[in-house]
Design a protein around this motif. Structure first.
Motif, short mmCIF file in Angstrom:
data_model
loop_
_atom_site.label_atom_id
_atom_site.label_comp_id
_atom_site.label_asym_id
_atom_site.label_seq_id
_atom_site.Cartn_x
_atom_site.Cartn_y
_atom_site.Cartn_z
N GLU A 111 -13.31 13.29 2.99
CA GLU A 111 -13.20 13.30 1.52
C GLU A 111 -11.74 13.40 1.08
O GLU A 111 -11.32 12.72 0.13
N ILE A 112 -10.97 14.25 1.75
CA ILE A 112 -9.57 14.42 1.35
C ILE A 112 -8.77 13.15 1.62
O ILE A 112 -7.95 12.72 0.79
N GLN A 113 -9.01 12.51 2.76
CA GLN A 113 -8.31 11.26 3.05
C GLN A 113 -8.66 10.19 2.01
O GLN A 113 -7.79 9.43 1.58
N GLN A 114 -9.91 10.14 1.59
CA GLN A 114 -10.30 9.19 0.56
C GLN A 114 -9.67 9.55 -0.79
O GLN A 114 -9.23 8.65 -1.54
N ASP A 115 -9.60 10.83 -1.11
CA ASP A 115 -8.98 11.25 -2.37
C ASP A 115 -7.50 10.88 -2.39
O ASP A 115 -6.98 10.43 -3.42
N LEU A 116 -6.81 11.09 -1.28
CA LEU A 116 -5.39 10.74 -1.20
C LEU A 116 -5.20 9.24 -1.40
O LEU A 116 -4.30 8.80 -2.14
N ALA A 117 -6.03 8.44 -0.73
CA ALA A 117 -5.90 6.99 -0.84
C ALA A 117 -6.18 6.52 -2.26
O ALA A 117 -5.49 5.63 -2.79
N MET A 118 -7.18 7.13 -2.90
CA MET A 118 -7.51 6.73 -4.27
C MET A 118 -6.37 7.08 -5.22
O MET A 118 -5.99 6.27 -6.09
N LEU A 119 -5.78 8.27 -5.07
CA LEU A 119 -4.71 8.67 -5.98
C LEU A 119 -3.45 7.84 -5.74
O LEU A 119 -2.74 7.51 -6.69
N GLN A 120 -3.18 7.49 -4.48
CA GLN A 120 -2.05 6.58 -4.22
C GLN A 120 -2.27 5.25 -4.93
O GLN A 120 -1.32 4.68 -5.51
N MET A 121 -3.48 4.74 -4.89
CA MET A 121 -3.76 3.47 -5.56
C MET A 121 -3.61 3.61 -7.08
O MET A 121 -3.08 2.73 -7.74
N GLU A 122 -4.05 4.74 -7.64
CA GLU A 122 -3.91 4.94 -9.08
C GLU A 122 -2.44 5.04 -9.47
O GLU A 122 -2.03 4.53 -10.52
N VAL A 123 -1.64 5.71 -8.65
CA VAL A 123 -0.21 5.81 -8.93
C VAL A 123 0.44 4.42 -8.86
O VAL A 123 1.29 4.07 -9.69
N ALA A 124 0.02 3.60 -7.89
CA ALA A 124 0.57 2.25 -7.77
C ALA A 124 0.19 1.39 -8.96
O ALA A 124 0.94 0.50 -9.37
N GLY A 125 -0.99 1.65 -9.52
CA GLY A 125 -1.42 0.90 -10.70
C GLY A 125 -1.58 -0.58 -10.42
O GLY A 125 -1.97 -0.99 -9.32
N PRO A 126 -1.23 -1.43 -11.39
CA PRO A 126 -1.41 -2.88 -11.22
C PRO A 126 -0.61 -3.46 -10.06
O PRO A 126 -0.93 -4.54 -9.57
N ASP A 127 0.43 -2.73 -9.59
CA ASP A 127 1.24 -3.26 -8.49
C ASP A 127 0.45 -3.41 -7.20
O ASP A 127 0.88 -4.12 -6.29
N CYS A 128 -0.68 -2.71 -7.08
CA CYS A 128 -1.45 -2.82 -5.83
C CYS A 128 -2.47 -3.94 -5.89
O CYS A 128 -3.09 -4.24 -4.87
N TRP A 129 -2.64 -4.57 -7.05
CA TRP A 129 -3.68 -5.59 -7.15
C TRP A 129 -3.40 -6.84 -6.32
O TRP A 129 -4.29 -7.37 -5.66
N PRO A 130 -2.16 -7.37 -6.33
CA PRO A 130 -1.94 -8.63 -5.61
C PRO A 130 -1.73 -8.43 -4.12
O PRO A 130 -0.93 -9.13 -3.50
N TYR A 131 -2.43 -7.48 -3.52
CA TYR A 131 -2.22 -7.19 -2.10
C TYR A 131 -2.54 -8.40 -1.23
O TYR A 131 -3.58 -9.03 -1.37
N ASP A 132 -1.63 -8.67 -0.31
CA ASP A 132 -1.78 -9.77 0.64
C ASP A 132 -1.84 -9.18 2.05
O ASP A 132 -0.86 -8.58 2.50
N PRO A 133 -2.96 -9.30 2.77
CA PRO A 133 -3.05 -8.71 4.11
C PRO A 133 -1.94 -9.16 5.05
O PRO A 133 -1.55 -8.43 5.94
N ASP A 134 -1.39 -10.37 4.85
CA ASP A 134 -0.33 -10.84 5.72
C ASP A 134 0.91 -9.96 5.62
O ASP A 134 1.73 -9.91 6.54
N TRP A 135 1.04 -9.23 4.49
CA TRP A 135 2.20 -8.36 4.34
C TRP A 135 2.21 -7.27 5.40
O TRP A 135 3.27 -6.79 5.80
#
Length: 396
Positions: free
Chosen positions: A323-347
């Motif tokens: 649960e904590i690992q998932q909470d950390l990942a979710m909050l990192q994504m929220e902090v990133a905001g729209p910048d995390c949307w165009p994620y490209d796996p090749d990166w």
């Protein structure tokens, strides 16, 4: 257990931190801290660095080539290495089959296999889950039939983590189909390069292929590769799962990701000021930090036990750690905001220059969130863990 921070423990922490900072190859550190994909050589390199220092098996007793560290030393080692950007130590050999072999393996198996684990001369994978037999592991159908001095294995395993790199598998098989589910299971050690073994990748939400299907077609395994006694594999499987679930708590990972989260929040700007200055964001980060501290205390209590297989406490650790690992990942994504949307796996495989948590970390946040959804599934789902706690801790 006395949790007092003695001068000796403080010096030990400083020693580990200094060693990790000086000895971890920078290219591996950068891959880890920017959430990029690691290759086989990256893991092996770090294992060999530790083995050369005498720290290749931090949780093992000295008589088997380990450090003989106590629970607090092991915890300090894990946290400081993770904070420095080190890859996780491969659990399949060190934390799973290694302890099983120490307790149930033959003297010949221990002498041959344990030293090879420390230097990753054998990369192990776990042959437990099957299609239709994941949470209900006792229903597995992979069969092993005795043929003289060998077993002939047929069946399929799935969700086999990093099987594409593996040299060996510890595999649960049904050796007595007429027995009650748990009583007809054995544990075999098989060669992943034996005729009849094929590995097929499964692509996950983050674009990776770290889990696999493994097909076993008339694979011949020497009878000497049976762990313990025939049809007693369920006992060994439960012992192994207790160690696995304790490791899934991922305390070092949580500490590292908390640091990354704070740096991301300090760099992200909201309404003209760093997001870390927002009281609601600080509250959410503080709540996760308190959860990590509580997880750490529970982990210490379990680790300071009598050395037996962890019981229902391992299930509590597994749930809270997931649960904590998932909470950390979710909050990192929220902090990133729209910048995390165009994620490209090749990166994840790119070699571009990196200058710390910034746009690159934002790009990886979406993939990290998707990847962390699996933590409440593998090693036994949260629902299964709650059932274990209800039966064995609460007596329900």
């Amino acid at each position: 257990m006395n949790l007092t921070w003695t001068p000796e423990l403080r010096r030990f922490r400083e020693e580990v931190a200094a060693f990790a900072a000086a000895s971890l190859p920078p290219d591996i550190r950068d891959k880890v801290l920017r959430h990029q994909r690691l290759e086989r050589d990256d893991y092996v390199c770090w294992h060999l660095v530790l083995a050369d220092r005498g720290w290749g098996a931090p949780t093992w007793p000295v008589e088997h080539g380990g450090t003989g560290w106590n629970a607090l030393q092991r915890l300090i080692f894990e946290v400081e290495c993770f904070k420095a950007g080190a890859p996780r130590l491969l659990p399949f050999g060190l934390s799973m089959i290694g302890p099983v072999l120490m307790k149930y393996g033959s003297a010949a198996q221990q002498a041959e296999l344990l030293p090879r684990i420390i230097r990753v001369q054998d990369w192990w994978c776990q042959g437990y889950s099957e299609p239709g037999s994941g949470s209900d592991l006792a229903s597995l159908s992979t069969r092993a039939e005795r043929d003289g001095g060998e077993y002939v294995v047929n069946g399929q395993k799935t969700w086999t983590t990093l099987a594409q790199y593996a040299d060996r598998m510890f595999c649960l098989v049904r050796t007595d189909p007429g027995a009650r589910a748990q009583r007809g299971i054995s544990m075999l050690l098989l060669d992943m390069r034996a005729p009849g073994v094929s590995v097929r990748p499964i692509r996950t939400l983050d674009g990776g292929c770290d889990v696999n299907e493994v097909w076993l077609e008339n694979v011949r395994v020497p009878a000497s590769n049976l762990v313990g006694e025939e049809n007693q594999g369920w006992t060994y499987a439960k012992y192994l799962l207790g160690h696995e679930r304790t490791g899934i708590a991922g305390l070092g990972h949580c500490h590292r990701e908390l640091g990354i989260l704070k740096r991301m929040a300090g760099q992200a700007v909201s309404r003209g000021r760093p997001l870390l200055q927002d009281s609601r964001m600080r509250d959410r980060i503080s709540r996760i930090e308190a959860d990590i501290m509580a997880l750490e205390m529970l982990l210490l209590r379990v680790a300071a036990g009598d050395g037996g297989a962890p019981g229902a406490e391992a299930s509590v650790l597994k749930i809270r750690g997931s649960e904590i690992q998932q909470d950390l990942a979710m909050l990192q994504m929220e902090v990133a905001g729209p910048d995390c949307w165009p994620y490209d796996p090749d990166w994840m495989l790119a070699g571009a220059d990196w200058h710390g948590p910034g746009p690159e970390m934002a790009a990886a946040a979406g993939a990290g969130y998707a990847d962390m959804r699996k933590t409440s599934i593998y090693g036994g789902t949260t629902e299964v863990q709650k059932g274990i706690i209800a039966r064995h801790a609460l007596g329900l």
